[in-house]
Design an enzyme around this catalytic site. Structure first.
Site, PDB file in Angstrom:
ATOM      1  N   ASP A 248      -5.586  -4.365  -2.201  1.00  0.00           N
ATOM      2  CA  ASP A 248      -4.519  -3.921  -1.304  1.00  0.00           C
ATOM      3  C   ASP A 248      -3.680  -5.080  -0.761  1.00  0.00           C
ATOM      4  OD1 ASP A 248      -3.077  -2.727   0.906  1.00  0.00           O
ATOM      5  OD2 ASP A 248      -4.551  -1.112   0.854  1.00  0.00           O
TER       6      ASP A 248
ATOM      7  N   SER B  96       0.829  -1.203   0.000  1.00  0.00           N
ATOM      8  CA  SER B  96       0.000   0.000   0.000  1.00  0.00           C
ATOM      9  C   SER B  96       0.871   1.263   0.000  1.00  0.00           C
ATOM     10  CB  SER B  96      -0.956  -0.052   1.196  1.00  0.00           C
ATOM     11  OG  SER B  96      -2.027   0.837   1.034  1.00  0.00           O
TER      12      SER B  96
END
Length: 288
Positions: free
Chosen positions: A179, A67
């Site tokens: 993610d 991320s």
């Protein structure tokens, strides 16, 4: 049948050959890998960690990021200065990388991130980076971590930052990706795959004692609770864990960039003796 450890050792050799060329690089110290966790704006603390490591002369031979850790890692591995990263963080807002477009798959798209990254580096591919990088993503269909270390940077980076339910998943490489934090909250394995001998992990605890204000915060805290019960693996793989105190900052608190950088610096300074010991070859196993 080879054990998991044998498989990992062989994988490390393959990725080491990719990252450092056919001829093995012989160092008088362990190769140091840095694993950077996700955390939205809280990830700005990574800049403080990197600054202290730089000023202390601690080498970083490869980086893996999840991320925002992937975003910071990309900029660092491309050679972007920490000062430029911090300046960009000060002026960042959600609109720079996200656009609200409610759909059945997510509340927003992060397509703008491709332009946002251009503010940090002109690099378009992993091969253009100065330091080997692994970006973690999660295949939401198979429930596994998928690391990217070559080819285009844009799509893996967007996927690594595609927070479930908030951002629409990314279709790439024949996979549906979200993610990286979902399966690799701190991508220690990514640095091992790149050939790291010792790994410094940076974890950003996003817990809070305050009541959630938005649906995004409810989603974020729900996932964080799940992650706390499944973090044993990466903690066991890491040789040292830096944990900046960022709990008081909101997920989109980019205006707190100076404070976040300072939090990263403070946490790293406390562990400098242990970090230097790692670089000198004194791992947890050798000390036991």
């Amino acid at each position: 049948m080879n054990s998991a450890r044998d498989w990992l050792r062989n994988a490390k050799e393959r990725f080491r050959a990719f990252a450092y060329g056919d001829e093995k690089v012989r160092l008088e110290r362990p190769r140091v890998g840095l694993a950077l966790a996700g955390g939205f704006a809280r990830g700005i603390a990574h800049i403080g960690v990197l600054r202290v490591l730089r000023e202390a002369g601690i080498p970083i031979d490869c980086v893996a990021g999840t991320s925002v850790g992937a975003l910071i890692g990309t900029a660092y591995c491309a050679g972007t200065s920490l000062e430029d990263m911090e300046a960009t963080g000060r002026t960042t807002s959600f609109a720079d990388f996200g656009r609200w477009t409610p759909s059945w798959l997510g509340l927003a798209t992060n397509q703008r991130m491709e332009k946002y990254v251009e503010r940090l580096t002109a690099a378009k591919t992993f091969e253009e980076l100065k330091t080997p990088l692994a970006i973690s993503t999660s295949d939401i269909n198979e429930g596994i971590t998928v690391y990217y270390t070559s080819g285009s940077l844009a799509q893996p980076l967007r996927a690594s930052c595609a927070y479930p339910a908030l951002f629409v998943p990314i279709q790439y490489d024949g996979r549906t990706l979200v993610d990286g934090f979902l399966t690799a909250p701190v991508p220690v394995e990514g640095t091992l795959l790149l050939g790291a001998d010792v790994v410094i992990a940076v974890y950003l605890d996003s817990g809070s004692d305050t009541t959630p204000r938005t649906a995004a915060e409810v989603i974020s805290r729900s996932f964080n609770i799940i992650q706390r019960h499944a973090e044993v693996a990466w903690r066991q793989q890491a040789d040292l864990i830096i944990e900046p105190d960022v709990r008081e900052y909101a997920w989109d608190d980019f205006s707190k960039t100076p404070e976040l950088v300072s939090a990263g610096e403070a946490a790293t300074i406390k562990l400098l003796p242990e970090i230097r010991a790692l670089v000198n070859g004194e791992t947890k196993d050798s000390a036991a």
